[in-house]
Design an enzyme around this catalytic site. Sequence first.
Site, PDB file in Angstrom:
ATOM      1  CG  ASP A 104      -2.003   0.923   1.213  1.00 58.83           C
ATOM      2  OD1 ASP A 104      -2.659   1.521   0.065  1.00 58.83           O
ATOM      3  OD2 ASP A 104      -2.374   1.644   2.236  1.00 58.83           O
ATOM      4  CB  SER A 115      -6.137   2.901  -0.128  1.00 62.80           C
ATOM      5  OG  SER A 115      -4.768   3.186   0.154  1.00 62.80           O
ATOM      6  CD  GLN A 130      -4.270   1.061  -2.903  1.00 59.67           C
ATOM      7  OE1 GLN A 130      -3.829   2.171  -3.070  1.00 59.67           O
ATOM      8  NE2 GLN A 130      -4.002   0.336  -1.931  1.00 59.67           N
TER       9      GLN A 130
END
Length: 293
Positions: free
Chosen positions: A210, A235, A285
Amino acid sequence: MSKALDDLLDLLDLERIEQDIFRGLSRSAIVPRVFGGQVAAQALVAAGRTVPEDRTAHSLHAYFLRPGDPGAPIVYTVDRIRDGRSFTTRRVVAVQHGQPVFHLSASFQEYEEGLEHQEPMPPAPDPDTLPTAEETLPRYADRFLHPSVAERLLEARAAVDLRYAQEPPFATAGQPREPRSQVWFRTNGTLSGEVDTPLTHTCLMTYVSDMTLLDSILLAHGRGGWAVGDVVGASLDHAMWFHRPFRADEWLLYDQESPTSQGGRGLGRGRIFTRDGRLVASVIQEGVVRVPR
């Protein structure tokens, strides 16, 4: 292991408060919310601790629902969805202040033989020839929102040796380029003893996944990111597939690209390779990417 890595492993060592309920703490955040990779990794730890040790994670799908409060514990409740002959499925809800902040579905599989093929590893510079984060970030400290941001970024990433294969977005702000980026990463120290398990290595990769995936979106528009104040991001959802065994304490190439951004959202795709060219994970993502007004 380095102290920073030891601290990160402590962060992932959740307290079990009931059979399927766990509690985790947070490290101090650069922004006033919990780092998404931390919540995803802790949720995967919680799921993995309810699964037989001979089954390893092969996929996860997650949604970031609310910003996490770094000053409060996070409670992870595991739902044992299915225990099959080959696959095990778990659902995890992370709760703070009485509200869900994160949702994870993860699937685990007992090893079996099967057909084998993969994409080739893309060209990338040798990680040993690249500058460390300690060498890279201070060079651009004057471009950040505050002089201390570079120092705090280093502190947040101290458990991981992360090296940019090309100039990072904050170094090339104002200069759009191909929406593609590469980083090499490994933990700052070698795992051994009881923490040296497939689950630990998978959770550490989840944590790192991430950190930089949305960088390629910024590159396409010449934006330096939140650290230089020209983009606000967070995110939204995160999916990973784990293809082959790997070690998070050995060099891994994170090859990242962005096929699209629109409507205040951007999509990032990543492939993770070992140094000898094995494709070990795929990542997708979507995140909020907004220009401040």
